[in-house]
Design a protein around this motif. Structure first.
Motif, short mmCIF file in Angstrom:
data_model
loop_
_atom_site.label_atom_id
_atom_site.label_comp_id
_atom_site.label_asym_id
_atom_site.label_seq_id
_atom_site.Cartn_x
_atom_site.Cartn_y
_atom_site.Cartn_z
N LYS A 37 0.84 -1.20 0.00
CA LYS A 37 0.00 0.00 0.00
C LYS A 37 0.88 1.25 0.00
O LYS A 37 2.04 1.20 0.39
CB LYS A 37 -0.96 0.03 1.19
N MET A 38 0.27 2.35 -0.44
CA MET A 38 0.94 3.65 -0.39
C MET A 38 0.46 4.38 0.84
O MET A 38 -0.74 4.40 1.13
CB MET A 38 0.64 4.47 -1.65
N VAL A 39 1.41 4.98 1.57
CA VAL A 39 1.05 5.75 2.76
C VAL A 39 1.94 7.00 2.83
O VAL A 39 3.04 7.01 2.27
CB VAL A 39 1.22 4.94 4.08
N HIS A 40 1.42 8.02 3.48
CA HIS A 40 2.25 9.20 3.77
C HIS A 40 2.37 9.26 5.29
O HIS A 40 1.39 9.56 5.98
CB HIS A 40 1.60 10.46 3.19
N LEU A 41 3.52 8.94 5.81
CA LEU A 41 3.71 8.81 7.25
C LEU A 41 3.55 10.15 7.98
O LEU A 41 4.05 11.18 7.51
CB LEU A 41 5.11 8.27 7.57
N SER A 42 2.92 10.10 9.14
CA SER A 42 2.95 11.23 10.06
C SER A 42 4.30 11.19 10.80
O SER A 42 5.01 10.18 10.78
CB SER A 42 1.81 11.12 11.07
N LYS A 43 4.64 12.30 11.45
CA LYS A 43 5.86 12.35 12.26
C LYS A 43 5.83 11.25 13.31
O LYS A 43 6.82 10.55 13.53
CB LYS A 43 5.95 13.74 12.91
N GLU A 44 4.69 11.07 13.95
CA GLU A 44 4.56 10.07 15.01
C GLU A 44 4.76 8.65 14.46
O GLU A 44 5.42 7.82 15.09
CB GLU A 44 3.18 10.17 15.68
#
Ligand code: CMP
Length: 142
Positions: A37-44
Motif C-alpha cells: 500500500k501507499m502511505v504518507h507517514l505522520s511524524k509520530e
C-alpha cells in the motif's frame, strides 16, 4: 525456508517514479509481493517505526525525510526473503552499494537511499505488524 520480510520504497524513489522498476527487481529475484500500500507517514508514525534509532544523530533528518512524501510499504515472501531482499537493496550507503543493487541504481545519499528492508526475521515480523493486519497479507505459496 520461506520467509516474509518488510520493505519500503522511500519518498525519493516514489518521487522518481521508480516504484515499478523496484517491484520488478523483487519479482525477478523470486520474491512475491503479498501485501502492498501507499502511505504518507505522520511524524509520530515515522518516529515509532524507527524508534530503535531514536538516540542516533541522524534520527531527526531520517524522520523529516521519511515524512517528506508518500512511500510504498510491502511484504515480500520467498526463500530466505530477509537476506535475499538485503542483497537486492545493497549497502545502506549508496556509495558503498554493489553494482546492480537498488541503492546503487536508484539512491542518491545515505538518507535518500531509495529502499528500506528488514535486517532480521524478528525485525521483519515487528515491521510487518507495524503496517499490516493479518487479513491484509495474501499468502502466495502456490
Ligand atoms: P533504513 O534501512 O531505512 O534504516 C535507517 C535509515 O537511517 C537508513 O536506512 C538510512 O537511510 C538512514 N541513515 C542516515 N544516516 C545513517 C547512518 N550513519 N547509519 C545508518 N543509517 C543511516
Amino acid at each position: 525456508a520461506i520467509e516474509r520480510t518488510f520493505s519500503i520504497v522511500k519518498p525519493d524513489a516514489v518521487a522518481k517514479n521508480v516504484i515499478g522498476a523496484i517491484y520488478s527487481r523483487f519479482e525477478a529475484a523470486g520474491l512475491k509481493i503479498v501485501a502492498s500500500k501507499m502511505v504518507h507517514l505522520s511524524k509520530e508514525q515515522a518516529e515509532g517505526f524507527y524508534a530503535e534509532h531514536k538516540e542516533r544523530p541522524f534520527f531527526p533528518a531520517l524522520v523529516e525525510f521519511m515524512t517528506s512524501g508518500p512511500i510504498m510499504v510491502q511484504v515480500l515472501e520467498g526463500e530466505n526473503a530477509v537476506l535475499a531482499n538485503r542483497e537486492i537493496m545493497g549497502a545502506t550507503n549508496p556509495a558503498e552499494a554493489a553494482r546492480g543493487t537498488l541503492r546503487s541504481d536508484f539512491a542518491d545519499s545515505i538518507d535518500a537511499n531509495a529502499v528500506h528492508g528488514s535486517d532480521a526475521l524478528a525485525s521483519a515480523e515487528r515491521e510487518i505488524a507495524y503496517f499490516f493486519t493479518a487479513d491484509e497479507i495474501c499468502p502466495r505459496t502456490r
